[in-house]
Scaffold this motif. Structure first.
Motif, mmCIF file in Angstrom:
data_model
loop_
_atom_site.group_PDB
_atom_site.id
_atom_site.type_symbol
_atom_site.label_atom_id
_atom_site.label_comp_id
_atom_site.label_asym_id
_atom_site.label_seq_id
_atom_site.Cartn_x
_atom_site.Cartn_y
_atom_site.Cartn_z
ATOM 1 N N PHE A 184 -6.514 -9.087 28.629
ATOM 2 C CA PHE A 184 -6.054 -8.850 27.254
ATOM 3 C C PHE A 184 -6.762 -7.614 26.734
ATOM 4 O O PHE A 184 -7.980 -7.581 26.629
ATOM 5 C CB PHE A 184 -6.354 -10.058 26.361
ATOM 6 N N ALA A 185 -5.980 -6.578 26.440
ATOM 7 C CA ALA A 185 -6.542 -5.309 25.962
ATOM 8 C C ALA A 185 -6.587 -5.296 24.442
ATOM 9 O O ALA A 185 -5.674 -5.795 23.772
ATOM 10 C CB ALA A 185 -5.709 -4.144 26.466
ATOM 11 N N ALA A 186 -7.631 -4.685 23.890
ATOM 12 C CA ALA A 186 -7.822 -4.648 22.443
ATOM 13 C C ALA A 186 -6.745 -3.858 21.727
ATOM 14 O O ALA A 186 -6.544 -4.025 20.525
ATOM 15 C CB ALA A 186 -9.200 -4.060 22.118
ATOM 16 N N SER A 187 -6.042 -2.982 22.450
ATOM 17 C CA SER A 187 -4.940 -2.219 21.870
ATOM 18 C C SER A 187 -3.980 -1.830 22.975
ATOM 19 O O SER A 187 -4.323 -1.886 24.163
ATOM 20 C CB SER A 187 -5.459 -0.962 21.159
ATOM 21 N N ASP A 188 -2.780 -1.431 22.597
ATOM 22 C CA ASP A 188 -1.814 -0.976 23.600
ATOM 23 C C ASP A 188 -2.314 0.267 24.328
ATOM 24 O O ASP A 188 -2.063 0.433 25.528
ATOM 25 C CB ASP A 188 -0.474 -0.651 22.928
ATOM 26 N N ALA A 189 -2.995 1.156 23.599
ATOM 27 C CA ALA A 189 -3.519 2.357 24.244
ATOM 28 C C ALA A 189 -4.506 1.982 25.343
ATOM 29 O O ALA A 189 -4.479 2.552 26.446
ATOM 30 C CB ALA A 189 -4.186 3.266 23.205
ATOM 31 N N VAL A 190 -5.388 1.028 25.064
ATOM 32 C CA VAL A 190 -6.337 0.546 26.074
ATOM 33 C C VAL A 190 -5.571 -0.072 27.241
ATOM 34 O O VAL A 190 -5.920 0.133 28.418
ATOM 35 C CB VAL A 190 -7.314 -0.472 25.448
ATOM 36 N N ALA A 191 -4.511 -0.818 26.950
ATOM 37 C CA ALA A 191 -3.704 -1.444 27.998
ATOM 38 C C ALA A 191 -3.050 -0.393 28.890
ATOM 39 O O ALA A 191 -2.992 -0.551 30.121
ATOM 40 C CB ALA A 191 -2.641 -2.346 27.373
ATOM 41 N N PHE A 205 -1.956 -5.030 22.407
ATOM 42 C CA PHE A 205 -1.931 -5.381 20.982
ATOM 43 C C PHE A 205 -1.549 -4.125 20.201
ATOM 44 O O PHE A 205 -2.184 -3.095 20.355
ATOM 45 C CB PHE A 205 -3.309 -5.878 20.520
ATOM 46 N N ASP A 206 -0.523 -4.192 19.399
ATOM 47 C CA ASP A 206 -0.049 -3.137 18.485
ATOM 48 C C ASP A 206 1.463 -2.974 18.543
ATOM 49 O O ASP A 206 2.114 -2.734 17.544
ATOM 50 C CB ASP A 206 -0.680 -1.750 18.744
ATOM 51 N N ASN A 207 2.037 -3.030 19.770
ATOM 52 C CA ASN A 207 3.456 -2.761 19.986
ATOM 53 C C ASN A 207 3.812 -1.339 19.561
ATOM 54 O O ASN A 207 4.734 -1.121 18.780
ATOM 55 C CB ASN A 207 4.355 -3.775 19.252
ATOM 56 N N ILE A 208 3.076 -0.371 20.111
ATOM 57 C CA ILE A 208 3.397 1.029 19.850
ATOM 58 C C ILE A 208 4.714 1.385 20.536
ATOM 59 O O ILE A 208 5.196 0.665 21.409
ATOM 60 C CB ILE A 208 2.274 1.973 20.343
ATOM 61 N N GLU A 209 5.287 2.510 20.155
ATOM 62 C CA GLU A 209 6.603 2.897 20.674
ATOM 63 C C GLU A 209 6.602 3.024 22.195
ATOM 64 O O GLU A 209 7.561 2.634 22.870
ATOM 65 C CB GLU A 209 7.027 4.215 20.029
#
Length: 340
Positions: free
Chosen positions: A247-254, A277-281
């Motif tokens: 589980f990544a703290a953010s999509d960017a980290v993922a 986490f975030d659901n960025i584009e």
């Protein structure tokens, strides 16, 4: 070229100066058809509202200040777009600045925005110092923190709108558990970030209740960037990998973790599930299809703008509002049951 005045617009539109003024200020007395006709003539004639003159008359500039920690971050870029779009619908413009607590710029930016006579300030920050920075504006103008705030820890209260990060962390652990994962990693805890501390706490709380083993990899950098996720994942993958999900703290980290997994020959999701986490584009791109928790950014932006406008219209400075938006699970292709 002679400057076009509001009287010129009134004459060309065949209405009074008062009607033009109401149209420009989104007054409810004006029909949508009349407003659009007046605005079209303004565009054609190159008319620009004199914000300084308006502020002298009404004590308002209809401008909101927005401070983001990183404009290049996909989540913050989307958040900014939604805030500006919704504010414009309500007759406000947004003055965008960039800075984060600790770099010495936030105080300067707040003073700059106050000097520009903005009607209120939105500060997007995950830092535990953010509430102290906004507290100094308490008696000057309304402010809203776009980020998690834990006033019980310090007694410093601010108006805030945030994703419910603790609940989001719980949702992540519960989802991975439903898929069958028992040995998992949390990638990207930043100790100075209230947002990520809450996500981690929620994840750990649910994992303990469900009997899951969690390995936490801390992020010592200033932000949760793709490069940070890549470096953290490389450290995790350097040792024998017992975990079946991350589980990544953010999509960017993922996204950084996905790159590191690809280089390490770790198949996603056959060997390792990755949840962001975030659901960025970028998360929905066909070659990525990242499973994630959405912050419901349009809803977050609308709630923040609405709260700030309510504060602008209020005479009270002694009441505080904290609004939490529940995240939504978005299932895509990077999570699956663990290998047998």
């Amino acid at each position: 070229m002679q400057r076009v005045t509001i009287k010129d617009i009134a004459r060309l539109s065949g209405v009074s100066v008062t009607t033009v003024s109401r149209a420009l200020n989104h007054g409810p007395e004006i029909s949508p058809e009349t407003r659009e006709r007046i605005l079209r003539i303004c565009r054609e004639q190159g008319y620009r509202t004199n914000l300084l003159a308006r502020s002298l008359i009404s004590s308002r500039t209809n401008v909101l200040g927005l401070i983001l920690p990183d404009i290049a971050n996909p989540f913050h870029a989307t958040l900014s777009f939604n805030i500006e779009t919704y504010a414009r619908e309500l007759g406000y413009q947004v003055m965008l600045c960039s800075g984060r607590p600790g770099d010495g710029r936030i105080e300067e930016l707040i003073d700059f925005l106050i000097g520009q006579q903005v009607d209120g300030i939105l500060l997007s920050s995950a830092s535990d110092q953010a509430r102290y920075l906004l507290r100094r504006c308490r008696d000057i103008l309304p402010t809203v923190l776009l980020g998690s705030c834990v006033p019980e820890a310090s007694g410093v209260r601010v108006n805030s709108v945030s994703t419910d990060n603790f609940v989001g962390g719980r949702m992540a652990a519960e989802y991975l558990h439903r898929l069958g994962h028992r040995d998992v990693a949390y990638l990207g805890l930043r100790s100075g970030s209230v947002t990520h501390t809450l996500r981690h706490a929620g994840f750990l709380a649910a994992a303990r209740e469900l009997g899951m083993t969690v390995t936490t990899v801390e992020n010592t950098g200033p932000s949760s960037a793709i490069s940070s996720g890549y470096q953290m994942a490389r450290r995790l993958f350097a040792a024998p990998l017992s975990q079946t999900a991350l589980f990544a703290a953010s999509d960017a980290v993922a996204l950084g973790a996905i790159q590191a997994a690809d280089e390490s020959g770790i198949a996603i999701p056959e060997r390792l599930s990755i949840l962001g986490f975030d659901n960025i584009e970028y998360a929905a791109l066909p070659n990525i299809r990242l499973s994630t928790l959405s912050q419901n950014t349009p809803l977050l932006a609308r709630a923040a703008v609405r709260l700030l406008l309510e504060l602008i219209d209020s005479d009270s400075r002694d009441e505080y509002t904290g609004k939490l938006i529940t995240p939504t699970l978005v299932e895509r292709a990077t999570c699956a049951p663990p290998p047998c």
